[in-house]
Design a protein around this motif. Structure first.
Motif, PDB file in Angstrom:
ATOM      1  N   GLY A 144       0.803  -1.220   0.000  1.00 40.53           N
ATOM      2  CA  GLY A 144       0.000   0.000   0.000  1.00 40.53           C
ATOM      3  C   GLY A 144       0.835   1.268   0.000  1.00 40.53           C
ATOM      4  O   GLY A 144       2.062   1.221   0.112  1.00 40.53           O
ATOM      5  N   PRO A 145       0.166   2.420  -0.153  1.00 41.70           N
ATOM      6  CA  PRO A 145       0.873   3.683  -0.304  1.00 41.70           C
ATOM      7  C   PRO A 145       1.421   4.265   0.999  1.00 41.70           C
ATOM      8  O   PRO A 145       2.320   5.087   0.984  1.00 41.70           O
ATOM      9  CB  PRO A 145      -0.197   4.608  -0.880  1.00 41.70           C
ATOM     10  CG  PRO A 145      -1.482   4.038  -0.394  1.00 41.70           C
ATOM     11  CD  PRO A 145      -1.287   2.557  -0.295  1.00 41.70           C
ATOM     12  N   SER A 146       0.867   3.838   2.136  1.00 43.82           N
ATOM     13  CA  SER A 146       1.289   4.458   3.393  1.00 43.82           C
ATOM     14  C   SER A 146       2.635   3.904   3.849  1.00 43.82           C
ATOM     15  O   SER A 146       2.942   2.751   3.585  1.00 43.82           O
ATOM     16  CB  SER A 146       0.270   4.168   4.487  1.00 43.82           C
ATOM     17  OG  SER A 146      -0.986   4.590   4.086  1.00 43.82           O
ATOM     18  N   PRO A 147       3.409   4.729   4.544  1.00 43.81           N
ATOM     19  CA  PRO A 147       4.633   4.219   5.146  1.00 43.81           C
ATOM     20  C   PRO A 147       4.295   3.095   6.133  1.00 43.81           C
ATOM     21  O   PRO A 147       3.238   3.107   6.750  1.00 43.81           O
ATOM     22  CB  PRO A 147       5.207   5.427   5.882  1.00 43.81           C
ATOM     23  CG  PRO A 147       4.565   6.609   5.278  1.00 43.81           C
ATOM     24  CD  PRO A 147       3.214   6.153   4.808  1.00 43.81           C
TER      25      PRO A 147
END
Lengths: 309, 439
Positions: A131-134
């Motif tokens: 996914g895009p989140s850290p």
């Protein structure tokens, strides 16, 4: 005065930590360039993938937080490096096999564009995977453990990362200069056709170079996760750019040059920050690079591996 | 939570996705229940005039789900309730929902293209959104040209309504159409400074921003107010998180300070800064951030502040939200919301609900005089900017000539790592109406 010494000591170790990570990534750039004269733009993303593989390895081993028992810590760290580095090596070999080898005799621009494509593919694969989140990584090395030096409290983790970078560099250096396979690498780098005529298996040698470079990027990925505790799919670009700069600064194709270049960039970054120009650190890094290249076009230490460039 | 949302609203998301791909103006009904309610209301209502639409632009996919979906549900609730009550001024309401997230991140170009879809639909007489200020900068020129009243529940950029806002109205500089219920950053930054100085009793601050417009603006206004109060800012830094992911050297260089203020969001460095403060042994120093880091999310949620900082570093983290916390009747709103969506309201659900209530009030007040859709669209816009007051879930409010709300609440929150079985969460500290001192 004491305060200043303490601050500078602390910054010295900050630079060693970040420089150590750059140095490990820079080695991969310089090795690949040395042997096939390809600027492997995907290498920064291989480092990024390495940080995610390390995260997965640690989580699979059931580690989520600091390990305080020294024996257990040593075992966990060894496991992390011994599992992650070969996995990354194999990924690197796979990329070479499918993305670069078919283009080995194509015009130079073709593999360069392919490398950029591989970089995007790796980013998108990790994006789809995590996914895009850290994502937070387990910091198994207790980052709070410190020792005092010149009035500064230094975290052991910075010493550890520096030592990892040092040990791996020395190991790589002696492998390349002493072992049979290392000799094959050096000969391939000097003259691929001649090496082939002398019985060196070019494909195996080039694959080995990718294996080693990617494994080192994997080690850098582990170190990054241990120190900073957060990884993200977009991590590879800036780290890769700085490591590439480090390799050019030291003289691309030159192993010790890349390592010293990596530490030099770490120090430049920390010094600009200490002087209050953090916003300018990128500009300063590239200004230093330009100045060095004007006076020493082959980089600080010149080229060692490749002699045809 | 993410998966549950995707499951429950997969249908809408798919339809919105289809609308985006096809580029055609479509308007999915709010839910099957809403359509049923709509037809029932229409047959019951004697003065049925047909359907009008409220356009919506929010980031609704990928990493933005946590921002966009609770906000969308807030406005969906307002529309559902209005339709169940028999419609608004003889009209039934429908929503035309557009997603401005591209690859999971809000995207100004996508927002502008969505706004084009909305203004091209004559039935759209008002709009709610967007969520992000940079998307608003791309959307307002489109809606302004069309004279479409647009209410953002969450934009805090000062330039959207105040000085400099004329660049977003190139075609109709004199005709305002954009208004908002969130409190702008020129109040949020100073409010955070007062909190740091008075509540946390900090006298020296280290102020760092993420070099983006929002972060720099709020950090500058924090700095100005903190110094006015008598505090000193030991260092004023900026760090572009895409090129440098480590705050270790920055923290060492900053020296000694009582508080850190970070202008930015948790993903542009807020979480990492707190984590690096932990590594540097600076956890007893409080961290204060704007609504970019005060996400009010539980620890462990993907991309949340507490997740990124690590719950072990998250004690002593404070922040502001640019809106009211204690709405006049929070229980009623939360009950209606959770009855419909089976979860608690998000930070901006009530604000989106209030935006929709203002638009509904304007439609109600204009429906009798406006003869066709184009006239209604203009009448709604004129109603909002005509100094009318609206009864909303936030309380009674009106909008000034710039489109800013008469309410200027800032709410303060801090973390509590014991919450949610030790994964951490946020607790409300206090709220303050800055309407008196507003610039």
């Amino acid at each position: 005065m004491d305060q200043l010494i303490a601050t500078l000591t602390e910054q010295f170790f900050n630079a060693l930590t970040i420089g150590g990570i750059y140095a490990l990534v820079a080695l991969g750039y310089t090795m690949v360039y040395g042997i096939i004269e390809l600027i492997n733009f995907a290498h920064g993303d291989i480092f990024m993938v390495g940080s995610f593989v390390a995260l997965t390895v640690l989580t699979t081993l059931g580690l989520s937080g600091p390990v305080s028992d020294p024996g257990m810590l040593a075992f966990s760290l060894a496991a992390a490096f011994l599992i992650t580095m070969p996995i990354m090596g194999v990924i690197g070999v796979g990329i070479e096999r499918f993305a670069y080898r078919p283009l080995r005799n194509a015009p130079r621009l073709a593999p360069l564009i392919t490398a950029i494509g591989v970089s995007f593919i790796l980013q998108n694969v990790v994006y789809a995977w995590r996914g895009p989140s850290p994502v937070a990584t387990p910091q198994i090395f207790p980052v709070q453990e410190r020792f005092e030096l010149f009035g500064a409290n230094i975290a052991w983790i910075s010493v550890f990362i520096f030592l990892v970078a040092l040990v791996l560099t020395v190991a790589l250096q002696s492998f390349v200069s002493r072992s049979r396979l290392g000799r094959a690498m050096r000969s391939t780098s000097q003259d691929r056709e001649a090496a082939q005529l002398m019985g060196v298996n070019i494909n195996v040698t080039i694959a080995l170079t990718f294996f080693l470079g990617s494994a080192l990027a994997g080690a850098a990925g582990i170190a990054y996760g241990l120190q900073f505790g957060t990884v993200s799919f977009s991590l590879g670009f800036s780290a890769g750019l700085k490591a590439f700069t480090a390799a050019v600064l030291g003289g691309i194709g030159n192993l010790s040059g890349a390592v010293i270049g990596g530490f030099a960039i770490g120090f430049v970054e920390v010094i600009t920050t200490q002087l209050g120009y953090a916003r300018w650190s990128q500009a300063v890094i590239f200004a230093v690079l330009i100045i060095v290249l004007v006076f020493r076009p082959a980089g600080l230490f010149g080229q060692q591996l490749g002699e045809r460039a | 939570m993410k998966l549950r949302n995707l499951g429950a609203f997969g249908a809408i998301v798919l339809m919105v996705g289809a609308a985006c791909t096809a580029g055609a103006p479509t308007s999915p009904p709010v839910s099957p229940g809403a359509s049923a309610g709509a037809s029932a209301g229409a047959s019951a209502g004697a003065s049925s005039r047909g359907t009008v639409k409220i356009g919506v632009d929010l980031p609704l996919s990928g990493g933005e789900v946590a921002n966009g979906v609770p906000t969308r549900q807030g406005l969906e609730l307002a529309v559902l309730e209005a339709n169940e009550a028999g419609g608004v001024g003889g009209y039934m309401l429908e929503l035309s929902i557009q997603d401005d997230a591209v690859n999971g991140v809000h995207d100004p170009d996508q927002g502008a293209s969505n706004a084009g879809i909305l203004v091209a639909d004559p039935a759209v007489v008002g709009m709610v959104g967007p969520f992000n200020s940079n998307v608003a900068r791309a959307i307002i020129p489109v809606t302004n040209e069309a004279g479409l009243a647009q209410c953002s529940p969450s934009n805090t950029g000062v330039d959207l309504t105040k000085e400099g806002s004329e660049v977003y109205r190139p075609n109709n500089p004199e005709q305002r159409n954009y208004f908002r219920v969130a409190t702008p950053d020129d109040i949020q930054g100073p409010a955070a400074a007062q909190y740091a100085y008075n509540d946390l009793e900090a006298r020296s601050a280290y102020v760092i921003d993420d070099t983006e417009a929002f972060g720099v603006g709020v950090a500058n206004s924090f700095t100005a107010e903190f110094e006015d109060l008598g505090g000193s800012v030991v260092k004023r830094d900026g760090n572009d998180f895409t090129t440098n992911q480590s705050f270790a050297a920055l923290l060492t260089a900053a020296g000694d300070f009582d508080v850190v203020f970070f202008g930015g969001t948790q993903v542009t460095g807020g979480g990492q800064l707190r984590k690096d403060m932990g590594t540097a042994g600076l956890l007893e120093i409080p961290f204060v951030g704007p609504d970019g880091t005060t996400d009010l999310q539980e620890g462990g949620q993907e991309g949340a502040m507490i997740t990124l900082a690590g719950v072990e570093n998250s004690e002593n983290v404070h922040g502001t939200v640019a809106g009211i916390h204690d709405i006049p009747d929070p229980e009623a709103f939360a009950a209606a919301y959770s009855a419909e969506f089976d979860e608690q309201p998000g930070a901006y659900s009530a604000l989106a609900y209030a935006c929709t209530q203002a638009l509904i009030g304007a439609i109600e007040g204009s429906a009798d005089t406006a003869t066709d859709m184009a006239a209604l669209r203009e009448a709604v816009r004129a109603h909002i900017f005509g100094g009318n007051t609206y009864e909303t879930v936030l309380g009674t409010l009106n909008f000034d000539e710039n489109g800013d709300s008469s309410q200027k609440f800032i709410s303060f929150y801090k973390t509590d790592t014991e919450l949610n079985d030790g994964t951490g969460g946020w607790v409300f500290v206090r709220q303050e109406d800055f309407a008196e001192i507003a610039p």
